[in-house]
Design a protein around this motif. Structure first.
Motif, PDB file in Angstrom:
ATOM      1  N   TYR A 132      38.949  44.050  49.014  1.00 44.30           N
ATOM      2  CA  TYR A 132      39.247  42.719  48.519  1.00 44.30           C
ATOM      3  C   TYR A 132      39.941  42.867  47.182  1.00 44.30           C
TER       4      TYR A 132
ATOM      5  N   THR B 271      46.985  47.004  40.754  1.00 48.75           N
ATOM      6  CA  THR B 271      45.715  46.832  41.449  1.00 48.75           C
ATOM      7  C   THR B 271      45.944  46.681  42.948  1.00 48.75           C
TER       8      THR B 271
ATOM      9  N   VAL C 208      40.775  40.455  43.488  1.00 48.61           N
ATOM     10  CA  VAL C 208      40.448  39.204  42.806  1.00 48.61           C
ATOM     11  C   VAL C 208      41.667  38.693  42.051  1.00 48.61           C
ATOM     12  N   LYS C 209      41.915  37.413  42.212  1.00 52.77           N
ATOM     13  CA  LYS C 209      43.028  36.772  41.509  1.00 52.77           C
ATOM     14  C   LYS C 209      42.650  36.545  40.062  1.00 52.77           C
ATOM     15  N   PRO C 210      43.536  36.625  39.102  1.00 51.08           N
ATOM     16  CA  PRO C 210      44.880  37.175  39.271  1.00 51.08           C
ATOM     17  C   PRO C 210      44.858  38.693  39.174  1.00 51.08           C
ATOM     18  N   PHE C 211      45.713  39.322  39.951  1.00 51.09           N
ATOM     19  CA  PHE C 211      45.704  40.781  39.962  1.00 51.09           C
ATOM     20  C   PHE C 211      47.074  41.312  39.557  1.00 51.09           C
ATOM     21  N   THR C 212      47.111  42.564  39.222  1.00 53.23           N
ATOM     22  CA  THR C 212      48.395  43.168  38.864  1.00 53.23           C
ATOM     23  C   THR C 212      48.959  43.889  40.080  1.00 53.23           C
ATOM     24  N   ALA C 213      50.214  44.222  39.962  1.00 55.52           N
ATOM     25  CA  ALA C 213      50.856  44.958  41.052  1.00 55.52           C
ATOM     26  C   ALA C 213      50.135  46.283  41.277  1.00 55.52           C
TER      27      ALA C 213
ATOM     28  N   ALA D 247      39.166  34.361  44.606  1.00 59.78           N
ATOM     29  CA  ALA D 247      39.269  33.918  43.221  1.00 59.78           C
ATOM     30  C   ALA D 247      38.081  34.440  42.442  1.00 59.78           C
ATOM     31  N   GLU D 248      38.307  34.562  41.162  1.00 62.03           N
ATOM     32  CA  GLU D 248      37.265  35.076  40.282  1.00 62.03           C
ATOM     33  C   GLU D 248      35.992  34.253  40.420  1.00 62.03           C
ATOM     34  N   SER D 249      36.200  32.931  40.550  1.00 57.84           N
ATOM     35  CA  SER D 249      35.038  32.054  40.551  1.00 57.84           C
ATOM     36  C   SER D 249      34.244  32.156  41.862  1.00 57.84           C
ATOM     37  N   GLN D 250      34.822  32.836  42.830  1.00 56.71           N
ATOM     38  CA  GLN D 250      34.145  32.850  44.128  1.00 56.71           C
ATOM     39  C   GLN D 250      33.791  34.262  44.557  1.00 56.71           C
ATOM     40  N   LYS D 251      33.335  35.001  43.559  1.00 54.68           N
ATOM     41  CA  LYS D 251      33.047  36.399  43.852  1.00 54.68           C
ATOM     42  C   LYS D 251      31.918  36.574  44.860  1.00 54.68           C
TER      43      LYS D 251
ATOM     44  N   ILE E   6      54.523  35.709  45.556  1.00 55.20           N
ATOM     45  CA  ILE E   6      54.058  36.688  44.570  1.00 55.20           C
ATOM     46  C   ILE E   6      53.617  37.959  45.293  1.00 55.20           C
TER      47      ILE E   6
ATOM     48  N   MET F 221      52.210  31.628  46.120  1.00 53.87           N
ATOM     49  CA  MET F 221      51.305  32.774  46.157  1.00 53.87           C
ATOM     50  C   MET F 221      51.822  33.812  47.159  1.00 53.87           C
TER      51      MET F 221
END
Lengths: 126, 713
Positions: free
Chosen positions: A106, A115, A108-113, A88-92, A20, A17
């Motif tokens: 902040y 973003t 949110v994973k996964p994100f693009t370059a 993470a998305e699940s922990q918004k 990345i 990570m």
């Protein structure tokens, strides 16, 4: 100030990570990128050198991203440091907590370059 | 109060992107509410405002600008209301809220809707695979810790975290199956963490299964990476498994509710295991063998392994470590080996030695010191703690003891002992076989143990220790011990030995390593059909190691492997035969001696023998095997090297011992690779090449020649 003159600190316990994020930062022309594998390690980096922006994961052993954020905000010399939290998305629901702890922004994973670039542009001084 | 309100009134400046500002307001709202619960009339308004803020924060609002305006209005009204202390109900608030609501309907959208990025960087994936594997083994360890203490929240977190990390990265790397699976496991664990789900054996079994599936998925990614074709999707399997996870969550959730409602809190049996092919069970596979990389720790690994297995033991011992390709490291070690040899060639050059220059001598000593140190460091870089291999056994023991209905605990000792990484992979299989064997044949059933006055639970101890240039690995159980009678009977029945052959205890023990030997009457799932033990022996021999067995009936069995620390270097005796020199591995040597003339006897049909302290040992003339002309033909003039092979001693005849030296082993290359009696080559200090003697091959060769002779006679 151009990104290439800024020092970024990437905090994540998962080295892939970190890579990345580092790759993206490098594409954004960051030259100085430091790494830390958890909040504690980040604190020692922060104590040792000047950092201009932190990109930190939330979920880490020893010291979480939130605790790191709280530490940063409670430190007089660091309290205005731009701090980007990765979550993470699940922990918004965490995000609200981070915002209360004065996170700069902040992502949110996964994100693009793109973003990440946009978010950094928002929190970094021009 | 007033102060807080003023602050609040002044704070809404930064706009919707000013998260820090929003945080400030949220904190102020909390403070205000804490000070005066009746503030803002009733909690509903405050709640509505918080929701609106959350919308902005989470980027879920459809029209940020208008929402932001609404928030500003609302905050302003709040302030005014607060100042007036009049809790006028805000009808407009309700309407203000509405535009935000559609945003909630599709909360799944927002920044996450972008989907995975297309970073498909093979190197990144490779690193991910490596790291994920490490994580999986830490998960396994912590799961086992959790099993002993299901309430251990820290262990749950320590399991949750790596799943979470793997999930995160797999999302980036476009690995949907892994992402899906880890996502479901994460959910399950999250509930366990929140105390909503009780950690039962089922839960642990399921998570362990998830680990196995993950390993399989990672393997597939690895294969896909190697052959550079797209990753084969296992969507159906993963989905089936995730369904089971959900089932478990649901039933447990229901059970928890029932419990709070006064009903019985018994865990409900989850859906029957189905849907996942058994072939997925890769637990027995040497996962490490698949690795192409290794980790070297620049600092010596800390020798403080936590003795308490219940502690989540994800020791962070790699703070200052780098990953490098194995071949680079192997190359380095090779080159350092060459350097050492080149150095001694230079320094032993007669011309150079003729120079009587003090400075030159001082400098050459310095050079030697540096190269020695370099060699030592290069070697140590290949060393890894045996811990990982040992820890894999924990899972094995757990699974096997379940299957066999025996209660077995695994103890470890000396896990921090370091061993060449190439060896680490090689000793995995023998260890697995030995432990299977111990559980299946050694440890008794709980009933038998109680009847024998032993603890119900059997113990297997695996221990590693460095002794000189060797590593000694012990596998000890406190089971029933080896039954010499039974072994003997079986061996006779199977034709391994003849009925009238007299064997001492040690030789009988060694019979169990004979191919196809098994004393167990029925074939069990656990240790199979007696295949395995001979494999163990082959492995150990391949590693140039030795094995010893100790056993006390009723008290247990101990297998001891003695292995060289590395495969790259061998500690050898340099012997001379005629004008040739050879290296004999020191590990094979028991003693060396020069016999008296009357110790030499020839026995009809048995050839030449040497009597050493009442033991008759066959004499093997190395010069005959290597076909060189020796200086000494008579054993009492030359030197005898006593070696032990297959439990029997032999004497090797050489002219003399020249010295003892650590040599770097060189393979002889393809065409010369399989010469009996020679295991490789080495370059000595003077630059000349010698052969390394393989004692086992020599004995085999001797037997062949000997049989030919006796046949001819």
């Amino acid at each position: 100030m151009a990104y290439k003159d800024l020092t970024a600190l990437v905090v994540d316990d998962f080295s892939t990570m970190r890579r990345i994020v580092k790759n993206i930062l490098r594409d954004l022309e960051f030259k100085n990128i430091l790494e830390a594998e958890d909040g504690m390690a980040a604190v020692s980096v922060l104590k040792a050198q000047k950092v201009d922006v932190i990109v930190s994961d939330w979920n880490m052993p020893k010291m979480t991203g939130l605790d790191l954020l709280k530490f940063v905000r409670s430190d007089d010399t660091l309290k205005n440091l731009p701090f980007l939290m990765i979550t993470a998305e699940s922990q918004k629901e965490n995000v609200v907590e981070a915002v209360k702890a004065k996170v700069s922004n902040y992502i949110v994973k996964p994100f693009t370059a793109e973003t990440l670039g946009e978010k950094l542009a928002k929190i970094l001084p021009d | 109060m007033q102060q807080l309100l003023n602050k609040l009134a002044n704070s809404v400046i930064g706009g919707p992107d000013d998260l820090a500002g929003i945080g400030e307001i949220l904190n102020l709202l909390d403070l205000l509410e804490a000070k005066d619960p009746s503030f803002a009339g009733n909690g509903a308004h405050l709640e509505a405002l918080r929701k609106m803020f959350n919308h902005i924060i989470l980027d879920e609002s459809q029209d940020r600008q208008s929402d932001w305006l609404a928030i500003q209005r609302k905050v302003a009204e709040l302030c005014d209301n607060g100042r007036d202390q009049s809790a006028a109900a805000g009808q407009p608030f309700e309407t203000v809220c509405e535009p935000a609501d559609p945003g909630f309907a599709d909360a799944g959208e927002g920044p996450t809707g972008h989907g995975a990025t297309e970073i498909f960087d093979p190197e990144l994936v490779r690193d991910f695979l490596e790291e994920a594997r490490d994580h999986l083994s830490s998960i396994e360890m912590n799961l086992l810790a959790l099993e002993t203490d299901p309430e251990n929240l820290e262990a749950i977190s320590a399991i949750f975290r790596p799943f979470h990390s793997i999930k995160g990265v797999s999302g980036f790397l476009n690995l949907p199956d892994i992402h899906n699976l880890t996502h479901h496991v994460e959910n399950l664990l999250d509930e366990a963490r929140a105390g909503k789900l009780k950690v039962t054996e089922q839960v642990i079994d399921l998570v362990l299964e998830a680990v196995d599936i993950l390993k399989m998925l990672l393997d597939q990614v690895k294969i896909a990476l190697q052959d550079s074709h797209p990753v084969q999707a296992c969507w159906a399997e993963v989905e089936a498994f995730c369904k089971r996870l959900e089932c478990l969550q649901d039933t447990h959730g229901a059970a928890a509710e029932a419990a709070t409602g006064g009903g019985s809190g018994e865990a409900v049996e989850p859906a029957a295991p189905h849907g996942f092919p058994a072939a997925v069970d890769t637990a027995g596979e040497p996962a490490a063998a698949a690795r192409g990389e290794m980790r070297t720790t620049a600092t010596p690994s800390p020798s403080n392994p936590s003795k308490d297995p219940t502690l989540p033991s994800r020791t962070k011992e790699r703070a200052a470590s780098v990953r490098i390709d194995t071949w680079k490291l192997d190359n380095l070690v090779d080159m350092v080996g060459e350097l050492v040899i080149a150095q001694s060639m230079v320094l032993q050059n007669p011309d150079l030695q003729g120079i009587k220059n003090q400075k030159l001598q001082k400098d050459s000593i310095q050079l030697r010191r540096i190269t020695n140190e370099m060699q030592r460091i290069a070697m140590s870089m290949r060393m890894v703690p045996i811990k990982n291999t040992f820890q894999k056994m924990t899972r094995l023991v757990r699974d096997l003891s379940r299957k066999s209905g025996k209660e077995v605990a695994l103890a470890m000792h000396g896990e921090e002992t370091e061993i060449d990484r190439n060896m680490v992979e090689e000793i995995y299989d023998p260890l697995v076989h030995m432990i299977r064997n111990s559980i299946d044949h050694g440890i008794e059933t709980p009933e038998e143990r109680t009847a024998a006055g032993k603890n119900r639970q059997g113990t297997i101890l695996i221990a590693a220790e460095q002794k000189g240039g060797n590593i000694v690995i012990d596998i000890r159980d406190d089971g029933r011990g080896l039954d010499t009678e039974k072994i003997r009977d079986t061996a006779v029945r199977r034709g391994v030995i003849s009925g009238d052959e007299q064997l001492d205890e040690k030789s009988i023990y060694e019979l169990i390593f004979h191919p196809g030997f098994s004393t167990k009457d029925e074939i069990t799932e656990v240790s199979g059909r007696g295949v395995g033990m001979d494999v163990v022996k082959k492995c150990i021999e391949h590693l140039r190691g030795k094995m010893e067995i100790f056993s006390i009936p009723g008290q247990g069995t101990q297998f001891q492997f003695k292995l060289p620390l590395t495969m790259a270097i061998i500690d050898g005796m340099i012997i001379r035969i005629g004008d040739q020199r050879y290296v004999v591995p020191t590990i094979s040597l028991q003693e060396s001696l020069r016999p008296l003339e009357d110790a030499y006897v020839t026995v009809q049909g048995k050839g030449e023998l040497i009597k050493v302290r009442k033991n008759l040992m066959p004499l093997i003339r190395l010069h005959r095997i290597f076909e060189v002309e020796p200086r000494c033909h008579d054993p009492w003039e030359g030197l005898l090297l006593v070696v032990n092979e297959d439990g029997r001693p032999y004497c090797l005849l050489a002219d003399e011992i020249v010295g003892r030296q650590e040599v770097v082993i060189k393979s002889l290359g393809g065409s010369l690779g399989h010469i009996q009696g020679v295991s490789g080559g080495a370059i000595l200090g003077d630059g000349r090449v010698t052969l390394i003697i393989d004692v086992k091959g020599i004995v085999k060769r001797y037997k062949e020649i000997h049989n030919d002779i006796s046949d001819a006679a």
